[in-house]
Scaffold this motif. Structure first.
Motif, PDB file in Angstrom:
ATOM      1  N   GLY A   1       0.788  -1.222   0.000  1.00 17.21           N
ATOM      2  CA  GLY A   1       0.000   0.000   0.000  1.00 17.21           C
ATOM      3  C   GLY A   1       0.825   1.280   0.000  1.00 17.21           C
ATOM      4  O   GLY A   1       0.279   2.381  -0.135  1.00 17.21           O
ATOM      5  N   LEU A   2       2.142   1.169   0.116  1.00 13.62           N
ATOM      6  CA  LEU A   2       3.010   2.342   0.134  1.00 13.62           C
ATOM      7  C   LEU A   2       3.070   2.949  -1.273  1.00 13.62           C
ATOM      8  O   LEU A   2       3.142   2.230  -2.270  1.00 13.62           O
ATOM      9  N   ARG A   3       3.045   4.270  -1.351  1.00 12.62           N
ATOM     10  CA  ARG A   3       3.097   4.976  -2.634  1.00 12.62           C
ATOM     11  C   ARG A   3       4.529   5.449  -2.888  1.00 12.62           C
ATOM     12  O   ARG A   3       5.061   6.239  -2.125  1.00 12.62           O
ATOM     13  N   VAL A   4       5.124   4.930  -3.952  1.00  9.60           N
ATOM     14  CA  VAL A   4       6.531   5.225  -4.261  1.00  9.60           C
ATOM     15  C   VAL A   4       6.600   6.186  -5.443  1.00  9.60           C
ATOM     16  O   VAL A   4       6.029   5.928  -6.502  1.00  9.60           O
ATOM     17  N   GLY A   5       7.308   7.294  -5.261  1.00  7.91           N
ATOM     18  CA  GLY A   5       7.434   8.286  -6.320  1.00  7.91           C
ATOM     19  C   GLY A   5       8.706   8.103  -7.126  1.00  7.91           C
ATOM     20  O   GLY A   5       9.773   7.833  -6.573  1.00  7.91           O
ATOM     21  N   ILE A   6       8.601   8.252  -8.450  1.00 10.21           N
ATOM     22  CA  ILE A   6       9.752   8.180  -9.355  1.00 10.21           C
ATOM     23  C   ILE A   6       9.869   9.536 -10.048  1.00 10.21           C
ATOM     24  O   ILE A   6       9.079   9.854 -10.940  1.00 10.21           O
ATOM     25  N   PRO A   7      10.825  10.370  -9.640  1.00 13.68           N
ATOM     26  CA  PRO A   7      10.929  11.720 -10.231  1.00 13.68           C
ATOM     27  C   PRO A   7      11.518  11.695 -11.632  1.00 13.68           C
ATOM     28  O   PRO A   7      12.622  11.186 -11.842  1.00 13.68           O
ATOM     29  N   LYS A   8      10.785  12.239 -12.582  1.00 15.99           N
ATOM     30  CA  LYS A   8      11.238  12.179 -13.974  1.00 15.99           C
ATOM     31  C   LYS A   8      12.512  13.007 -14.193  1.00 15.99           C
ATOM     32  O   LYS A   8      13.312  12.708 -15.084  1.00 15.99           O
ATOM     33  N   GLU A   9      12.731  14.023 -13.344  1.00 13.41           N
ATOM     34  CA  GLU A   9      13.916  14.867 -13.508  1.00 13.41           C
ATOM     35  C   GLU A   9      15.222  14.157 -13.157  1.00 13.41           C
ATOM     36  O   GLU A   9      16.304  14.652 -13.485  1.00 13.41           O
ATOM     37  N   TYR A  10      15.150  13.006 -12.497  1.00 12.39           N
ATOM     38  CA  TYR A  10      16.362  12.279 -12.137  1.00 12.39           C
ATOM     39  C   TYR A  10      16.867  11.390 -13.271  1.00 12.39           C
ATOM     40  O   TYR A  10      17.943  10.793 -13.161  1.00 12.39           O
ATOM     41  N   ARG A  11      16.113  11.305 -14.344  1.00 14.37           N
ATOM     42  CA  ARG A  11      16.605  10.571 -15.512  1.00 14.37           C
ATOM     43  C   ARG A  11      17.485  11.516 -16.329  1.00 14.37           C
ATOM     44  O   ARG A  11      17.103  12.015 -17.380  1.00 14.37           O
TER      45      ARG A  11
END
Length: 499
Positions: free
Chosen positions: A268-278
């Motif tokens: 149930g944890l929401r994990v964020g993937i920041p597009k600026e880190y690519r």
């Protein structure tokens, strides 16, 4: 008999409790390991065997009479940025000379009050300024890991262990201590942890007292542990963290038992993937590692969401204005008048100049000059004030992200460990090593690096977790899932040991 230096903190704690071995035996095993391996690695700048054995004897007495404390008899390394009462503390700079503080850092005192044993002082970049542990007055630290050649044989090239806490990361990876204290101003816990296959956490700014830690950039510096496992890091941070009236930035908040977060999972944890880190130039293996992390967390029940942190691209330049400015102010105290090195000159100004020229290394002088420039009349508004505004925007980006996610996942470093001398001639290339880590310090957030894979060269790569303020528990929960999926990465055959 089992090699006691291979134990984790949790295993050593259990062994001492069961009286499978004594604290003195455990300490002696690590002192022997240091004696055998430190010459090649240069992780310790000072070993304190008599001090360590005295603490271990006290621990054995307490274990015997049933008054054992939480870290009783566990041998640790202590970064040379932490003041130690009556024991030389130099920040690995010539300018502090043979300085012996009359007091103990709060973080150190917390550990020794909990029964931990100090094996000695660990090497670091001078005044914590560096990303490779190549700026220390005591010489470079060597990473226990080595690259594989095309034929699969290990290369003889000496790799950096990351910095500034390179002595801490190398000592933990090479089993020269159970765990170590470290500090992080722009990534100096997480980056060396990633390059040595260890676990490192920078807690929220204010979680650990800065009192008694030699200052670099006061609004960014934060203490934390480097350890062999996620559980060990949790055990360490529980004791290191505290409220301290001697540090006005220390936050008066209860310190959770982080070890209890281990094993709770991420369902149930929401994990964020920041597009600026690519970022442009990121290697394919770093991208794959990131994708693997996403898959592991999804498989464990987390949901993954792309997020935007739009001011990320300004973080590194803003950091390299704020940090040198604060360093310029903090290092003004080293004038040859009160303690440490003094080089006599023809007059007061000449004494100042000669002392500081002889006492500070090239990287420290570079940062003092940058910091003095951006704080000078006519440039303060153009540079320092603007960088502080960017800092506020970076924090706001994260504040908005927390409305939709609970934790953020990124790579820790853009590349695996590089060879000594490979980037020292190009300060900008060295500064880019912190590209994924500085935002955490600028926003005052907790960040953690977990070993997650090996590069094509056979050297470690780490994944970084970024959490909400004072929510280190979620980092430990999530990190344990990654560690379970990736497995532990122990340094290869102990080539550094004598004989």
């Amino acid at each position: 008999m089992t090699d006691l230096t291979k134990l984790t903190i949790a295993e050593a704690r259990d062994g001492l409790e069961k009286k499978s071995f004594s604290a003195v035996e455990l300490t002696d095993a690590f002192l022997a390991s240091i004696d055998s391996g430190n010459q090649a690695l240069n992780a310790y700048v000072l070993v304190t065997p008599e001090h360590a054995r005295a603490q271990a004897k006290e621990s054995d007495a307490r274990i015997a009479n049933g008054t054992a404390r939480p870290l009783e008899g566990l041998p640790l390394g202590n970064k040379d940025l932490f003041c130690t009462k009556g024991i030389r503390t130099t920040a690995c700079s010539k300018i502090l000379g043979d300085f012996k503080p009359t007091y103990e850092s709060t973080v150190g005192q917390n550990l020794w009050d909990a029964g931990a044993v100090m094996l000695g002082k660990l090497n670091n970049d001078e005044f914590a300024m560096g990303s490779s542990n190549e700026t220390s007055a005591f010489g470079n630290v060597v990473n226990p890991w080595r690259r594989n050649e095309k034929d699969g044989k290990p290369s003889d090239a000496k790799l950096v262990p990351g910095g500034s806490s390179g002595g801490s990361s190398a000592a933990v990876a090479a089993d020269l201590c159970l765990a170590a204290t470290a500090t992080d101003t722009g990534g100096s816990i997480r980056q060396p942890a990633a390059l040595t296959g260890t676990v490192g956490i920078k807690p929220t700014y204010g979680r650990c007292s800065r009192w008694g830690i030699v200052a670099f950039a006061s609004s960014l510096d934060q203490a934390g542990p480097i350890a062999k496992t996620v559980r060990d890091a949790a055990i360490m941070l529980k004791t290191m963290a505290s409220h301290d009236l001697k540090d006005t930035t220390s936050v008066d908040a209860p310190v959770p038992d982080y070890e209890k977060a281990i094993g709770r999972g991420v369902k149930g944890l929401r994990v964020g993937i920041p597009k600026e880190y690519r970022v442009e130039g990121m290697s394919k293996e770093t991208e794959k590692l990131w994708d693997d992390g996403v898959a592991w967390l999804k498989a464990a029940g987390a949901t993954v969401h792309e997020i935007s942190l739009p001011h990320t691209k300004y973080a590194l330049p803003a950091y390299y204005i704020v940090a040198p400015a604060e360093a310029s102010s903090n290092l003004a105290r080293y004038d040859g008048m009160r303690y440490g090195l003094r080089v006599a000159g023809d007059n007061l100004t000449d004494t100042y100049e000669k002392t500081r020229a002889a006492g500070f290394g090239k990287e420290v002088r570079r940062r003092i000059l940058i910091g003095t420039y951006v704080l000078s009349a006519g440039y303060y508004d153009a540079y320092y004030l603007k960088a502080q505004k960017v800092r506020s925007l970076i924090k706001r980006d994260f504040d908005e992200a927390w409305n939709s996610v609970d934790v953020v996942l990124t790579p820790t470093t853009p590349s695996p460990a590089f060879a000594q001398g490979e980037k020292t001639g190009d300060p900008l290339a060295m500064y880019l090593e912190d590209i994924f880590t500085v935002t955490v310090n600028m926003a005052g957030l907790p960040g953690m690096s977990v070993p997650a894979g090996l590069s094509s060269e056979g050297t470690p790569l780490g994944l970084q977790l970024i959490g909400k303020p004072f929510d280190e528990e979620t980092l430990f929960r999530t990190a344990q899932v990654i560690e379970d999926a990736a497995g532990r990465f122990k340094a290869p055959d102990a080539w550094w040991k004598k004989g």
